[in-house]
Design an enzyme around this catalytic site. Structure first.
Site, PDB file in Angstrom:
ATOM      1  N   ASN A  69       0.831  -1.208   0.000  1.00 28.69           N
ATOM      2  CA  ASN A  69       0.000   0.000   0.000  1.00 28.69           C
ATOM      3  C   ASN A  69       0.857   1.245   0.000  1.00 28.69           C
ATOM      4  O   ASN A  69       1.949   1.280   0.576  1.00 28.69           O
ATOM      5  CB  ASN A  69      -0.969   0.015   1.199  1.00 28.69           C
ATOM      6  CG  ASN A  69      -0.386   0.760   2.392  1.00 28.69           C
ATOM      7  OD1 ASN A  69      -0.436   2.003   2.460  1.00 28.69           O
ATOM      8  ND2 ASN A  69       0.194   0.017   3.317  1.00 28.69           N
ATOM      9  N   LEU A  73      -1.146   8.419   4.005  1.00 28.56           N
ATOM     10  CA  LEU A  73      -1.695   9.015   5.233  1.00 28.56           C
ATOM     11  C   LEU A  73      -2.914   9.914   4.990  1.00 28.56           C
ATOM     12  O   LEU A  73      -2.985  11.041   5.509  1.00 28.56           O
ATOM     13  CB  LEU A  73      -0.589   9.796   5.975  1.00 28.56           C
ATOM     14  CG  LEU A  73       0.589   8.947   6.456  1.00 28.56           C
ATOM     15  CD1 LEU A  73       1.767   9.832   6.915  1.00 28.56           C
ATOM     16  CD2 LEU A  73       0.177   8.024   7.594  1.00 28.56           C
ATOM     17  N   CYS A 125       5.652   5.012   8.920  1.00 29.80           N
ATOM     18  CA  CYS A 125       5.092   4.879   7.570  1.00 29.80           C
ATOM     19  C   CYS A 125       6.250   5.055   6.561  1.00 29.80           C
ATOM     20  O   CYS A 125       6.974   6.052   6.641  1.00 29.80           O
ATOM     21  CB  CYS A 125       4.019   5.943   7.333  1.00 29.80           C
ATOM     22  SG  CYS A 125       3.440   5.955   5.621  1.00 29.80           S
ATOM     23  N   THR A 188       5.106  -1.434   8.001  1.00 28.15           N
ATOM     24  CA  THR A 188       5.349  -2.158   6.748  1.00 28.15           C
ATOM     25  C   THR A 188       6.796  -2.011   6.278  1.00 28.15           C
ATOM     26  O   THR A 188       7.507  -1.070   6.642  1.00 28.15           O
ATOM     27  CB  THR A 188       4.417  -1.611   5.657  1.00 28.15           C
ATOM     28  OG1 THR A 188       4.563  -0.193   5.591  1.00 28.15           O
ATOM     29  CG2 THR A 188       2.971  -1.952   5.952  1.00 28.15           C
ATOM     30  N   GLY A 212       1.346  -8.219   5.613  1.00 33.73           N
ATOM     31  CA  GLY A 212       0.810  -9.560   5.385  1.00 33.73           C
ATOM     32  C   GLY A 212       1.827 -10.651   5.690  1.00 33.73           C
ATOM     33  O   GLY A 212       2.932 -10.374   6.180  1.00 33.73           O
TER      34      GLY A 212
HETATM   35  C1  SIN Z   1      -0.902   5.204   5.069  1.00 31.03           C
HETATM   36  O1  SIN Z   1      -1.985   5.660   5.435  1.00 31.03           O
HETATM   37  O2  SIN Z   1      -0.292   5.784   4.179  1.00 31.03           O
HETATM   38  C2  SIN Z   1      -0.314   3.985   5.713  1.00 31.03           C
HETATM   39  C3  SIN Z   1       0.163   4.292   7.067  1.00 31.03           C
HETATM   40  C4  SIN Z   1       1.442   3.622   7.450  1.00 31.03           C
HETATM   41  O3  SIN Z   1       2.057   2.910   6.660  1.00 31.03           O
HETATM   42  O4  SIN Z   1       1.885   3.849   8.573  1.00 31.03           O
END
Ligand code: SIN
Length: 300
Positions: A69, A73, A125, A188, A212
């Site tokens: 993803n 944010l 993030c 992640t 995951g």
């Molecule tokens: C996001 O909303 O961009 C993901 C948040 C994250 O990876 O901490």
């Protein structure tokens, strides 16, 4: 049946299986739904000081072993989020507000304004310029941000750490020095995918964060490294999709676990993991405390 209730990171939790920060924590209704489905606590989607639309699409793609993803944010800003937290708190489980900022002062401003049962600092993030791991990969910055939020809020402060670093323990020690009540490991892993017909990076932001099952061994190793050295509790997150995964993470030293990507299979996952964990403890005649960090005590 063995009790699943714990006191961790300054909070009383009816069970150690929590909703991880992410898209299911954007509204009070979804926080309540996770609580009703059996989550022991719920973490909101990260909120910042100004509204953000997030990265251009595609923002999410399924890859082998998980999801990639680059949401960027997206959030309505903390000024429009208190009512969602309040609605979530009416479910009766602790609501942990995930917050992000570009400086210690910005984090503190948000923490001063929001009422929640605890804060989780998004210092991890991997794909948002000026935020997340751009600050959180520096121990000094982790210490400053944590200290600033501690001074601004009178609730427990959890610090979510990045695995995109050579030494996650240094980051955990920095959070601990500044008075964090817990660290959360891991966010992640920075990653990307390319469409081989066109050569285009698939995500609109080109790169994003992998979550995951593919990242679970990295999460287990990170929790092990942190929990065996820190005095504050470690909350394990990353690729947990079954009670067996939760047992492994607790054996690595996690006091509690968070579930995110696996919610693709539905809210029933909270109860499934909690029940499986409880049956396992009964079968082994163990308590959660016996299980926590068991792997450190095993010598080959
Ligand atoms: C996001 O909303 O961009 C993901 C948040 C994250 O990876 O901490």
């Amino acid at each position: 049946m063995p009790s699943l209730s714990i006191h961790a990171g300054g909070l009383d939790l009816a069970n150690p299986v929590l909703l991880a920060a992410g898209i299911l924590g954007t509204t009070g209704a979804s926080l309540c739904r996770a609580a009703r489905a059996g989550a022991g606590g719920v973490v909101t989607k990260s909120v910042g000081s100004t509204p953000r639309e997030g990265h251009p699409g595609p923002c999410i793609v399924a890859v082998q072993g998980g999801l990639l993803n680059a949401m960027g944010l997206p959030n309505p800003s903390y000024r429009h989020f208190q009512e969602e937290i309040d609605a979530g708190r009416r479910s009766g489980v602790p609501v942990i507000a995930s917050i992000f900022g570009s400086s210690p002062a910005e984090f503190a401003q948000i923490a001063r304004a929001l009422q929640a049962d605890a804060f989780e600092l998004n210092l991890s993030c991997p794909h948002a310029e000026k935020y997340g791991s751009e600050l959180g990969r520096y121990p000094d910055m982790v210490e400053s941000v944590t200290g600033a939020v501690k001074a601004a809020a009178d609730v427990p402060v959890w610090v979510k750490l990045t695995p995109n670093t050579a030494d996650i323990l240094e980051l955990g020690l920095a959070a601990q020095r500044a008075g964090a009540s817990a660290v959360v490991a891991i966010n992640t892993l920075k990653a990307m995918a390319i469409d081989i017909e066109t050569g285009y990076p698939i995500l609109g932001n080109r790169f994003g964060g992998l979550s995951g099952p593919a990242i679970k061994p990295v999460a287990v190793r990170s929790v092990y490294d942190l929990a065996s050295q820190l005095e504050i509790p470690v909350i394990g997150v990353g690729g947990i999709s079954s009670w067996e995964d939760a047992v492994e993470m607790i054996m690595a030293g996690a006091k509690a676990v968070q579930v995110g990507t696996a919610l693709q299979e539905g809210y029933g996952i909270f109860e499934k993991i909690a029940l499986g964990l409880q049956n396992y403890l009964e079968r082994k005649s163990m308590t959660l405390e016996d299980l926590c960090g068991l792997a450190w005590r095993m010598q080959h």
